[in-house]
Design a protein around this motif. Structure first.
Motif, PDB file in Angstrom:
ATOM      1  N   LEU A  12     -22.121  -3.491   5.039  1.00 15.45           N
ATOM      2  CA  LEU A  12     -21.018  -4.321   4.926  1.00 15.45           C
ATOM      3  C   LEU A  12     -20.347  -4.207   3.876  1.00 15.45           C
ATOM      4  O   LEU A  12     -18.509  -4.495   3.761  1.00 15.45           O
ATOM      5  CB  LEU A  12     -22.224  -5.875   5.074  1.00 15.45           C
ATOM      6  CG  LEU A  12     -22.863  -5.786   6.219  1.00 15.45           C
ATOM      7  CD1 LEU A  12     -23.279  -7.407   6.495  1.00 15.45           C
ATOM      8  CD2 LEU A  12     -21.702  -6.059   7.825  1.00 15.45           C
ATOM      9  N   GLU A  13     -20.329  -3.901   2.404  1.00 13.21           N
ATOM     10  CA  GLU A  13     -19.923  -4.159   2.007  1.00 13.21           C
ATOM     11  C   GLU A  13     -18.953  -3.444   1.164  1.00 13.21           C
ATOM     12  O   GLU A  13     -17.820  -2.871   1.446  1.00 13.21           O
ATOM     13  CB  GLU A  13     -20.196  -4.137   0.200  1.00 13.21           C
ATOM     14  CG  GLU A  13     -21.729  -5.447   0.175  1.00 13.21           C
ATOM     15  CD  GLU A  13     -20.604  -5.911  -1.136  1.00 13.21           C
ATOM     16  OE1 GLU A  13     -19.264  -6.082  -1.253  1.00 13.21           O
ATOM     17  OE2 GLU A  13     -21.235  -7.432   0.237  1.00 13.21           O
ATOM     18  N   PHE A  14     -19.250  -1.938   2.385  1.00 18.91           N
ATOM     19  CA  PHE A  14     -18.313  -0.838   2.282  1.00 18.91           C
ATOM     20  C   PHE A  14     -17.060  -1.427   3.283  1.00 18.91           C
ATOM     21  O   PHE A  14     -16.674  -1.552   3.187  1.00 18.91           O
ATOM     22  CB  PHE A  14     -19.482   0.259   2.796  1.00 18.91           C
ATOM     23  CG  PHE A  14     -18.521   1.989   2.914  1.00 18.91           C
ATOM     24  CD1 PHE A  14     -18.572   2.827   1.480  1.00 18.91           C
ATOM     25  CD2 PHE A  14     -17.611   2.182   3.704  1.00 18.91           C
ATOM     26  CE1 PHE A  14     -18.226   3.670   1.198  1.00 18.91           C
ATOM     27  CE2 PHE A  14     -16.741   3.924   3.303  1.00 18.91           C
ATOM     28  CZ  PHE A  14     -16.994   3.799   1.609  1.00 18.91           C
ATOM     29  N   VAL A  15     -17.389  -1.765   4.382  1.00 15.24           N
ATOM     30  CA  VAL A  15     -16.005  -2.004   5.597  1.00 15.24           C
ATOM     31  C   VAL A  15     -15.619  -2.883   4.926  1.00 15.24           C
ATOM     32  O   VAL A  15     -14.485  -3.265   5.531  1.00 15.24           O
ATOM     33  CB  VAL A  15     -17.143  -2.183   6.900  1.00 15.24           C
ATOM     34  CG1 VAL A  15     -17.812  -0.241   7.259  1.00 15.24           C
ATOM     35  CG2 VAL A  15     -17.657  -3.170   6.984  1.00 15.24           C
ATOM     36  N   ARG A  16     -15.881  -3.939   3.902  1.00 15.76           N
ATOM     37  CA  ARG A  16     -15.218  -5.319   3.517  1.00 15.76           C
ATOM     38  C   ARG A  16     -13.813  -4.599   3.543  1.00 15.76           C
ATOM     39  O   ARG A  16     -13.289  -5.618   3.337  1.00 15.76           O
ATOM     40  CB  ARG A  16     -16.283  -5.419   2.833  1.00 15.76           C
ATOM     41  CG  ARG A  16     -15.620  -7.009   1.994  1.00 15.76           C
ATOM     42  CD  ARG A  16     -16.554  -7.800   1.566  1.00 15.76           C
ATOM     43  NE  ARG A  16     -16.703  -7.479  -0.138  1.00 15.76           N
ATOM     44  CZ  ARG A  16     -15.029  -7.453  -1.042  1.00 15.76           C
ATOM     45  NH1 ARG A  16     -14.612  -7.998  -1.104  1.00 15.76           N
ATOM     46  NH2 ARG A  16     -15.450  -7.296  -2.098  1.00 15.76           N
ATOM     47  N   LEU A  25     -20.192   7.123   5.718  1.00 11.81           N
ATOM     48  CA  LEU A  25     -21.222   6.205   5.251  1.00 11.81           C
ATOM     49  C   LEU A  25     -22.532   6.901   5.089  1.00 11.81           C
ATOM     50  O   LEU A  25     -23.390   6.245   4.217  1.00 11.81           O
ATOM     51  CB  LEU A  25     -21.402   4.711   6.839  1.00 11.81           C
ATOM     52  CG  LEU A  25     -20.785   3.778   6.615  1.00 11.81           C
ATOM     53  CD1 LEU A  25     -20.184   2.864   7.969  1.00 11.81           C
ATOM     54  CD2 LEU A  25     -20.619   2.563   5.657  1.00 11.81           C
ATOM     55  N   CYS A  26     -22.342   7.875   5.643  1.00  4.71           N
ATOM     56  CA  CYS A  26     -23.542   8.683   5.665  1.00  4.71           C
ATOM     57  C   CYS A  26     -23.804   9.381   4.353  1.00  4.71           C
ATOM     58  O   CYS A  26     -24.844   9.103   3.760  1.00  4.71           O
ATOM     59  CB  CYS A  26     -23.739  10.099   6.796  1.00  4.71           C
ATOM     60  SG  CYS A  26     -24.866   9.999   8.153  1.00  4.71           S
ATOM     61  N   ALA A  27     -22.946   9.817   3.816  1.00  5.41           N
ATOM     62  CA  ALA A  27     -22.615  10.241   2.705  1.00  5.41           C
ATOM     63  C   ALA A  27     -22.546   9.166   1.003  1.00  5.41           C
ATOM     64  O   ALA A  27     -23.475   9.909   0.322  1.00  5.41           O
ATOM     65  CB  ALA A  27     -20.812  10.520   2.226  1.00  5.41           C
ATOM     66  N   ALA A  28     -22.403   7.798   1.517  1.00  7.10           N
ATOM     67  CA  ALA A  28     -22.459   7.043   0.950  1.00  7.10           C
ATOM     68  C   ALA A  28     -23.834   6.466   0.533  1.00  7.10           C
ATOM     69  O   ALA A  28     -24.580   6.171  -0.270  1.00  7.10           O
ATOM     70  CB  ALA A  28     -21.496   5.996   0.876  1.00  7.10           C
TER      71      ALA A  28
END
Length: 264
Positions: A12-16, A25-28
């Motif tokens: 959720l923080e990433f896509v914010r 997202l896999c890498a993060a």
């Protein structure tokens, strides 16, 4: 591997602040593609994000309760003072300046109270209180309906008055600001009034603390289809700033925090 709840929060923080692919997202998160896809499915069913082709994006247009005026005054107060100080440097003697509603624009008004030969146009009653006795400031109040939750005016009368004015620089606040979308607001009247302001200003500067970057939790939008400046806090996360830096029409300025003495 992170626990499920921790992964969900990280997603959720990433896509914010930006659209995200499954691969990113896999890498993060250092997890498998199957895990990410499963997490995205769960979060989408909970209406916490939107699935896209190959990834996800923030859930735009979900209404959340507005903060009260007192909550807004206390939230991120040091950031707001720093942003106001940086914003004041863009005001020249002889300018006609428009101050939008909100506590950050009110903080800017306090910074302008000692200026000379300044014309301030505003719908912000907090700004009016700060400037009412400023000898060097000519003050014009935009009328209209009172919005008590922000102590500002809006509506058809305010829009009519704006149609008779032009200003050198307009300072805008918002509930949220999203690169590529614009300013996020709780009501259509607020969003449209800001659009009227943008149309009447030679220069547009958006004042937003770090919590408002990428925030899209209201349903109404003011598009920014022109060059504009974003002044935000130097403590803002670089991931939140990146979408703005990537856009040619946006100039990003960071304000270092300052400590202000308590208001008397």
């Amino acid at each position: 591997m992170k626990k499920t709840t921790e992964r969900h929060q990280a997603i959720l923080e990433f896509v914010r602040t930006r659209d995200a692919s499954v691969e990113e997202l896999c890498a993060a998160l250092d997890v498998s593609e199957a895990t990410v896809r499963r997490d995205l499915t769960v979060l989408a069913k909970q209406r916490r994000l939107v699935r896209t082709y190959g990834g996800a994006t923030a859930l735009v247009g979900v209404h959340e309760p507005e903060a009260s005026l007192e909550e807004r005054k206390s939230a991120q107060s040091e950031q707001k003072e720093a942003i106001a100080q940086a914003a004041a440097a863009h005001v020249r003697n002889g300018d006609t300046v428009l101050l939008d509603g909100g506590t950050t624009c009110a903080a800017l008004a306090r910074r302008l109270s000692t200026r000379e030969d300044l014309h301030v146009v505003t719908n912000n009653l907090l700004a009016v209180m700060a400037l009412a006795n400023a000898p060097g400031v000519r003050l014009t109040l935009i009328g209209g309906e009172l919005r008590s939750s922000s102590m500002s005016t809006l509506g058809p009368l305010a829009e009519l008055m704006l149609g008779r004015l032009t200003v050198d620089v307009a300072f805008l606040g918002a509930d949220g600001v999203v690169a590529g979308f614009g300013l996020c607001e709780a009501s259509a009247q607020q969003a449209w009034l800001k659009e009227c302001i943008v149309a009447r200003a030679a220069e547009v500067i958006v004042l937003a603390d770090s919590d408002k970057l990428g925030r899209a939790r209201q349903q109404h939008w003011t598009p920014l289809l022109r060059d504009w400046r974003l002044i935000t806090s130097a403590v803002a996360d670089e991931a939140a700033l990146a979408p703005f830096r990537e856009r040619d029409e946006v100039s990003v300025e960071l304000a270092a925090e300052v400590r202000m003495p308590p208001l008397s």
